[in-house]
Write a protein that holds these residues in place. Structure first.
Motif, PDB file in Angstrom:
ATOM      1  N   ALA A  70       0.870  -1.171   0.000  1.00 39.65           N
ATOM      2  CA  ALA A  70       0.000   0.000   0.000  1.00 39.65           C
ATOM      3  C   ALA A  70       0.912   1.228   0.000  1.00 39.65           C
ATOM      4  N   VAL A  71       0.812   2.031  -1.045  1.00 39.32           N
ATOM      5  CA  VAL A  71       1.792   3.092  -1.311  1.00 39.32           C
ATOM      6  C   VAL A  71       1.085   4.432  -1.473  1.00 39.32           C
ATOM      7  N   ARG A  72       1.718   5.473  -0.942  1.00 41.85           N
ATOM      8  CA  ARG A  72       1.206   6.830  -1.157  1.00 41.85           C
ATOM      9  C   ARG A  72       2.386   7.760  -1.430  1.00 41.85           C
ATOM     10  N   GLY A  73       2.226   8.646  -2.399  1.00 42.17           N
ATOM     11  CA  GLY A  73       3.299   9.560  -2.785  1.00 42.17           C
ATOM     12  C   GLY A  73       3.208  10.899  -2.093  1.00 42.17           C
ATOM     13  N   GLY A  74       3.910  11.896  -2.693  1.00 36.06           N
ATOM     14  CA  GLY A  74       3.846  13.255  -2.180  1.00 36.06           C
ATOM     15  C   GLY A  74       4.839  13.576  -1.094  1.00 36.06           C
ATOM     16  N   GLN A  75       5.900  12.776  -0.948  1.00 38.78           N
ATOM     17  CA  GLN A  75       6.909  13.049   0.067  1.00 38.78           C
ATOM     18  C   GLN A  75       8.261  13.317  -0.594  1.00 38.78           C
ATOM     19  N   GLU A  76       9.259  13.587   0.232  1.00 36.47           N
ATOM     20  CA  GLU A  76      10.578  13.897  -0.301  1.00 36.47           C
ATOM     21  C   GLU A  76      11.203  12.658  -0.946  1.00 36.47           C
ATOM     22  N   PRO A  77      11.811  12.803  -2.125  1.00 36.47           N
ATOM     23  CA  PRO A  77      12.486  11.666  -2.766  1.00 36.47           C
ATOM     24  C   PRO A  77      13.676  11.195  -1.935  1.00 36.47           C
ATOM     25  N   ILE A  78      13.923   9.897  -1.985  1.00 33.82           N
ATOM     26  CA  ILE A  78      15.066   9.289  -1.315  1.00 33.82           C
ATOM     27  C   ILE A  78      15.798   8.417  -2.319  1.00 33.82           C
ATOM     28  N   GLU A  79      17.098   8.586  -2.421  1.00 34.59           N
ATOM     29  CA  GLU A  79      17.911   7.718  -3.267  1.00 34.59           C
ATOM     30  C   GLU A  79      18.518   6.635  -2.385  1.00 34.59           C
ATOM     31  N   ARG A  80      18.255   5.389  -2.728  1.00 29.47           N
ATOM     32  CA  ARG A  80      18.731   4.279  -1.909  1.00 29.47           C
ATOM     33  C   ARG A  80      19.296   3.193  -2.819  1.00 29.47           C
ATOM     34  N   PRO A  81      20.408   2.569  -2.448  1.00 24.90           N
ATOM     35  CA  PRO A  81      20.981   1.496  -3.277  1.00 24.90           C
ATOM     36  C   PRO A  81      19.980   0.360  -3.471  1.00 24.90           C
ATOM     37  N   LEU A  82      20.053  -0.282  -4.629  1.00 21.83           N
ATOM     38  CA  LEU A  82      19.112  -1.354  -4.939  1.00 21.83           C
ATOM     39  C   LEU A  82      19.166  -2.466  -3.899  1.00 21.83           C
ATOM     40  N   ALA A  83      20.370  -2.813  -3.450  1.00 22.35           N
ATOM     41  CA  ALA A  83      20.504  -3.909  -2.482  1.00 22.35           C
ATOM     42  C   ALA A  83      19.769  -3.622  -1.182  1.00 22.35           C
ATOM     43  N   ALA A  84      19.594  -2.349  -0.847  1.00 25.12           N
ATOM     44  CA  ALA A  84      18.896  -1.973   0.384  1.00 25.12           C
ATOM     45  C   ALA A  84      17.384  -1.967   0.219  1.00 25.12           C
ATOM     46  N   CYS A  85      16.911  -2.244  -1.002  1.00 25.65           N
ATOM     47  CA  CYS A  85      15.479  -2.168  -1.297  1.00 25.65           C
ATOM     48  C   CYS A  85      14.823  -3.538  -1.435  1.00 25.65           C
ATOM     49  N   CYS A  86      15.517  -4.593  -1.024  1.00 24.36           N
ATOM     50  CA  CYS A  86      14.909  -5.927  -1.146  1.00 24.36           C
ATOM     51  C   CYS A  86      13.836  -6.159  -0.086  1.00 24.36           C
ATOM     52  N   VAL A  87      13.764  -5.281   0.915  1.00 26.57           N
ATOM     53  CA  VAL A  87      12.663  -5.278   1.867  1.00 26.57           C
ATOM     54  C   VAL A  87      12.296  -3.828   2.155  1.00 26.57           C
ATOM     55  N   SER A  88      11.133  -3.632   2.725  1.00 22.75           N
ATOM     56  CA  SER A  88      10.744  -2.300   3.193  1.00 22.75           C
ATOM     57  C   SER A  88      10.551  -2.357   4.704  1.00 22.75           C
ATOM     58  N   GLU A  89      10.585  -1.199   5.338  1.00 23.90           N
ATOM     59  CA  GLU A  89      10.310  -1.145   6.777  1.00 23.90           C
ATOM     60  C   GLU A  89       8.899  -1.647   7.064  1.00 23.90           C
ATOM     61  N   ALA A  90       7.973  -1.337   6.157  1.00 20.44           N
ATOM     62  CA  ALA A  90       6.592  -1.775   6.344  1.00 20.44           C
ATOM     63  C   ALA A  90       6.482  -3.292   6.290  1.00 20.44           C
ATOM     64  N   LEU A  91       7.211  -3.922   5.380  1.00 15.40           N
ATOM     65  CA  LEU A  91       7.184  -5.382   5.278  1.00 15.40           C
ATOM     66  C   LEU A  91       7.655  -6.016   6.578  1.00 15.40           C
ATOM     67  N   CYS A  92       8.679  -5.428   7.187  1.00 15.79           N
ATOM     68  CA  CYS A  92       9.252  -5.998   8.417  1.00 15.79           C
ATOM     69  C   CYS A  92       8.291  -5.910   9.596  1.00 15.79           C
TER      70      CYS A  92
END
Length: 234
Positions: free
Chosen positions: A158-180
């Motif tokens: 469940a995703v919502r936009g409108g916030q500040e962009p964040i650049e993050r390495p691909l390897a750090a994106c295999c999970v989200s804080e929400a998933l955890c």
């Protein structure tokens, strides 16, 4: 005529995240099971079911007729969100396709990444790439639910936009804080970690080394270990 609808755990998970009274667009609708189920239950008053193929739309029409909700369902032929006007919807489902395709859909119609819209995204592949893209566009995964279908495990975001962009390495994106935060996170993280460790071992022993690919999967494994450790300590 049958009046029962079979919904898989993946589809039931998506349905659970649709707000009451939502103005819904289901992109890549196929048989339109999601909007038809919601209309049938009276959870939403109207929906758009859109698909790039004529065949799926014909299937969607049959489903809507079978469950007597056709007058509340707008069937639209076209690619991605091109069939939808921004003012028509507040909730958008894009499910059952690769993360790369979902990214292409959002790139083509970036209005969907505004804060006004709730996106319910279920990627069959490329989840890390999708999370990385969403962050870079100022969108946040507010909730991510793990669901199982037989031997396969999926996540629904469940995703919502409108916030500040964040650049993050691909390897750090295999999970989200929400998933955890999901109750099924631990077994999911363990399965993913075991898979990445197998891939790393295979790449490490390959005749023709692929250093970039090896580094990426080792990065995935490191991220998953950290997420798993944090989940177990919580």
């Amino acid at each position: 005529m049958q009046n029962r609808m079979h919904l898989t755990p993946r589809l039931r998970t998506i349905l659970s995240l649709v707000p009451e009274g939502a103005r819904l667009a289901d992109i890549g609708t196929d048989h339109a099971l999601i909007p038809v189920a919601l209309l049938r239950r009276g959870k939403i008053p109207f929906a758009i079911a859109s698909d790039i193929g004529q065949g799926p739309l014909e299937s969607a029409e049959r489903t809507a007729r079978q469950f007597d909700v056709l007058e509340n369902l707008s069937l639209r032929l076209g690619a991605g969100l091109r069939t939808v006007q921004p003012e028509e919807v507040d909730t958008i489902v894009v499910a059952g396709m690769g993360g790369e395709t979902i990214i292409e859909i959002l790139q083509a119609d970036s209005w969907a990444l505004r804060r006004d819209y709730l996106l319910l995204l279920q990627a069959m592949t490329g989840q890390a790439e999708l999370r990385q893209y969403l962050l870079s566009q100022g969108a946040r995964v507010e909730k991510e639910i793990v669901c199982r279908e037989g031997r396969r495990t999926y996540t629904v975001m469940a995703v919502r936009g409108g916030q500040e962009p964040i650049e993050r390495p691909l390897a750090a994106c295999c999970v989200s804080e929400a998933l955890c935060r999901d109750p099924l996170a631990q077994p999911y993280l363990r399965e993913r970690l075991a898979r990445e460790e197998r891939i790393c071992a295979a790449l490490r022993g390959a005749v023709h080394p692929k250093p970039e690919e090896y580094a990426l999967h080792c990065g995935y494994a490191e991220t998953l270990r950290a997420a798993l450790a944090a989940w177990e300590e919580a």
